[in-house]
Design a protein around this motif. Structure first.
Motif, PDB file in Angstrom:
ATOM      1  N   ALA A 134      -6.414  19.942  33.221  1.00 50.74           N
ATOM      2  CA  ALA A 134      -6.491  21.405  33.286  1.00 50.74           C
ATOM      3  C   ALA A 134      -6.906  21.983  31.937  1.00 50.74           C
ATOM      4  CB  ALA A 134      -5.154  21.987  33.733  1.00 50.74           C
ATOM      5  N   ALA A 135      -6.364  21.422  30.845  1.00 48.78           N
ATOM      6  CA  ALA A 135      -6.718  21.898  29.508  1.00 48.78           C
ATOM      7  C   ALA A 135      -8.207  21.696  29.239  1.00 48.78           C
ATOM      8  CB  ALA A 135      -5.872  21.185  28.452  1.00 48.78           C
ATOM      9  N   LEU A 136      -8.725  20.522  29.589  1.00 49.52           N
ATOM     10  CA  LEU A 136     -10.152  20.250  29.393  1.00 49.52           C
ATOM     11  C   LEU A 136     -11.002  21.188  30.252  1.00 49.52           C
ATOM     12  CD1 LEU A 136     -12.508  18.640  28.226  1.00 49.52           C
ATOM     13  CD2 LEU A 136     -12.159  16.972  30.080  1.00 49.52           C
ATOM     14  N   ALA A 137     -10.596  21.379  31.509  1.00 54.05           N
ATOM     15  CA  ALA A 137     -11.352  22.262  32.404  1.00 54.05           C
ATOM     16  C   ALA A 137     -11.380  23.688  31.856  1.00 54.05           C
ATOM     17  CB  ALA A 137     -10.748  22.236  33.802  1.00 54.05           C
ATOM     18  N   LEU A 138     -10.260  24.167  31.336  1.00 58.30           N
ATOM     19  CA  LEU A 138     -10.246  25.520  30.752  1.00 58.30           C
ATOM     20  C   LEU A 138     -11.117  25.593  29.495  1.00 58.30           C
ATOM     21  CD1 LEU A 138      -6.633  26.985  31.054  1.00 58.30           C
ATOM     22  CD2 LEU A 138      -8.725  27.799  32.131  1.00 58.30           C
ATOM     23  N   ALA A 139     -11.132  24.533  28.697  1.00 53.56           N
ATOM     24  CA  ALA A 139     -11.988  24.522  27.507  1.00 53.56           C
ATOM     25  C   ALA A 139     -13.459  24.595  27.920  1.00 53.56           C
ATOM     26  CB  ALA A 139     -11.716  23.279  26.659  1.00 53.56           C
TER      27      ALA A 139
ATOM     28  N   ALA B 272     -17.775  27.976  14.965  1.00 50.29           N
ATOM     29  CA  ALA B 272     -16.371  28.408  14.939  1.00 50.29           C
ATOM     30  C   ALA B 272     -16.035  29.244  16.169  1.00 50.29           C
ATOM     31  CB  ALA B 272     -16.087  29.209  13.662  1.00 50.29           C
ATOM     32  N   ALA B 273     -16.927  30.158  16.541  1.00 47.73           N
ATOM     33  CA  ALA B 273     -16.687  31.016  17.697  1.00 47.73           C
ATOM     34  C   ALA B 273     -16.625  30.197  18.993  1.00 47.73           C
ATOM     35  CB  ALA B 273     -17.775  32.084  17.796  1.00 47.73           C
ATOM     36  N   LEU B 274     -17.553  29.271  19.161  1.00 47.44           N
ATOM     37  CA  LEU B 274     -17.533  28.418  20.364  1.00 47.44           C
ATOM     38  C   LEU B 274     -16.274  27.552  20.408  1.00 47.44           C
ATOM     39  CD1 LEU B 274     -21.271  27.347  20.659  1.00 47.44           C
ATOM     40  CD2 LEU B 274     -19.975  28.797  22.241  1.00 47.44           C
ATOM     41  N   PHE B 275     -15.862  27.044  19.264  1.00 52.99           N
ATOM     42  CA  PHE B 275     -14.641  26.238  19.196  1.00 52.99           C
ATOM     43  C   PHE B 275     -13.427  27.077  19.580  1.00 52.99           C
ATOM     44  CE2 PHE B 275     -10.992  24.360  17.072  1.00 52.99           C
ATOM     45  CZ  PHE B 275     -11.105  23.036  17.456  1.00 52.99           C
ATOM     46  N   ILE B 276     -13.316  28.269  18.995  1.00 63.03           N
ATOM     47  CA  ILE B 276     -12.171  29.143  19.273  1.00 63.03           C
ATOM     48  C   ILE B 276     -12.143  29.553  20.740  1.00 63.03           C
ATOM     49  CG2 ILE B 276     -11.203  31.453  18.826  1.00 63.03           C
ATOM     50  CD1 ILE B 276     -12.247  31.074  15.895  1.00 63.03           C
ATOM     51  N   LEU B 277     -13.286  29.952  21.290  1.00 60.02           N
ATOM     52  CA  LEU B 277     -13.306  30.449  22.664  1.00 60.02           C
ATOM     53  C   LEU B 277     -13.258  29.338  23.708  1.00 60.02           C
ATOM     54  CD1 LEU B 277     -15.754  33.420  22.206  1.00 60.02           C
ATOM     55  CD2 LEU B 277     -13.279  33.520  22.536  1.00 60.02           C
ATOM     56  N   SER B 278     -13.619  28.115  23.318  1.00 61.36           N
ATOM     57  CA  SER B 278     -13.492  26.973  24.238  1.00 61.36           C
ATOM     58  C   SER B 278     -12.069  26.443  24.213  1.00 61.36           C
ATOM     59  CB  SER B 278     -14.475  25.866  23.866  1.00 61.36           C
ATOM     60  OG  SER B 278     -15.797  26.310  24.017  1.00 61.36           O
TER      61      SER B 278
ATOM     62  N   LEU C 118     -10.430  37.667  17.480  1.00 65.66           N
ATOM     63  CA  LEU C 118     -10.689  36.868  16.279  1.00 65.66           C
ATOM     64  C   LEU C 118     -12.184  36.553  16.153  1.00 65.66           C
ATOM     65  CD1 LEU C 118      -9.772  35.225  13.819  1.00 65.66           C
ATOM     66  CD2 LEU C 118      -9.262  33.331  15.385  1.00 65.66           C
ATOM     67  N   VAL C 119     -12.800  36.188  17.270  1.00 64.93           N
ATOM     68  CA  VAL C 119     -14.239  35.889  17.255  1.00 64.93           C
ATOM     69  C   VAL C 119     -15.051  37.145  16.949  1.00 64.93           C
ATOM     70  CG1 VAL C 119     -16.177  35.217  18.731  1.00 64.93           C
ATOM     71  CG2 VAL C 119     -14.101  33.824  18.675  1.00 64.93           C
ATOM     72  N   LEU C 120     -14.676  38.281  17.531  1.00 66.76           N
ATOM     73  CA  LEU C 120     -15.393  39.528  17.214  1.00 66.76           C
ATOM     74  C   LEU C 120     -15.268  39.861  15.727  1.00 66.76           C
ATOM     75  CD1 LEU C 120     -14.629  41.820  20.275  1.00 66.76           C
ATOM     76  CD2 LEU C 120     -16.838  40.895  19.587  1.00 66.76           C
ATOM     77  N   LEU C 121     -14.101  39.619  15.155  1.00 64.12           N
ATOM     78  CA  LEU C 121     -13.916  39.835  13.720  1.00 64.12           C
ATOM     79  C   LEU C 121     -14.833  38.918  12.910  1.00 64.12           C
ATOM     80  CD1 LEU C 121     -12.382  41.197  11.386  1.00 64.12           C
ATOM     81  CD2 LEU C 121     -10.668  39.380  11.602  1.00 64.12           C
ATOM     82  N   LEU C 122     -14.921  37.644  13.308  1.00 64.06           N
ATOM     83  CA  LEU C 122     -15.824  36.710  12.622  1.00 64.06           C
ATOM     84  C   LEU C 122     -17.279  37.192  12.702  1.00 64.06           C
ATOM     85  CD1 LEU C 122     -14.452  33.222  13.759  1.00 64.06           C
ATOM     86  CD2 LEU C 122     -14.288  34.246  11.481  1.00 64.06           C
ATOM     87  N   ILE C 123     -17.676  37.687  13.872  1.00 66.13           N
ATOM     88  CA  ILE C 123     -19.053  38.166  14.050  1.00 66.13           C
ATOM     89  C   ILE C 123     -19.304  39.385  13.164  1.00 66.13           C
ATOM     90  CG2 ILE C 123     -20.633  39.283  15.694  1.00 66.13           C
ATOM     91  CD1 ILE C 123     -19.432  37.399  17.853  1.00 66.13           C
TER      92      ILE C 123
END
Length: 197
Positions: A106-111, A138-144, A185-190
């Motif tokens: 489930a964790a992998l599927a959500l990632a 970084a954004a893809l890592f955080i959101l995945s 967090l990702v929007l802040l990075l952007i």
């Protein structure tokens, strides 16, 4: 901002206020990226990619991460109607056996699901030159990986009392808040990359 908006998108705080929150969230992103780029087509693409990315299901995996027994049972028996045509179930099941390692599956599927949701949108931002490679990664890592991590945090916080408000009582609801915080967090990075990059 998205820690609230993502919860509203996922079911809101009040059931009697039924608004198209996914479109409202997309409009928020439209305004943000239009203020950065001043290009209406680019901003519309961001809005549409957010809405399209959100539209595929993930409930079975989110429920399994929160230890919702019916969802866990559905996931382990392969009855994931909402994810049938995305390839997520097939990839996750190929890599991790759901009958033996259901939580990890489930964790992998959500990632993978988090990657599906945001990769096209972030790639457009990258190719428009607004973010660099390090921010993209970084954004893809955080959101995945943030997607399953959000529901892990939520499960832990709900076990220990969590947020004592009726709209945040379950691990699912708290997971939406945590994942919204990851989106913030990702929007802040952007924004930092745009301003300081």
């Amino acid at each position: 901002m998205f820690w609230i908006l993502n919860r509203l998108r996922g079911g809101g705080f009040r059931k009697d206020i039924d608004l198209p929150w996914v479109w409202i969230n997309g409009l928020v992103l439209y305004v943000l990226f239009f203020s950065i780029d001043k290009n209406i087509y680019y901003s519309i693409a961001i809005l549409i990619l957010y809405v399209l990315g959100e539209s595929y299901g993930w409930g079975v995996w989110a429920g399994a991460m929160g230890y919702d027994e019916p969802a866990k049972e559905l996931m382990m028996n392969g009855s994931q109607e909402e994810a049938r045509h995305t390839g997520i179930r097939q990839i996750a099941d190929f890599l991790i056996d759901p009958k033996k390692y259901g939580w990890f599956n489930a964790a992998l599927a959500l990632a993978i699901r988090g990657f599906y949701w945001f990769a096209p949108l972030l790639l457009i931002v990258f190719f428009r030159g607004h973010i660099g490679v390090s921010t993209l990664v970084a954004a893809l890592f955080i959101l995945s990986f943030g997607f399953p991590l959000s529901f892990t945090f939520a499960r832990m916080s709900s076990m220990y009392g969590g947020i004592n408000r009726s709209e945040f009582k379950t691990a699912w609801e708290q997971g939406e808040v945590w994942y919204g915080a990851m989106q913030d967090l990702v929007l802040l990075l952007i924004v930092l990359d745009v301003c300081c990059g």
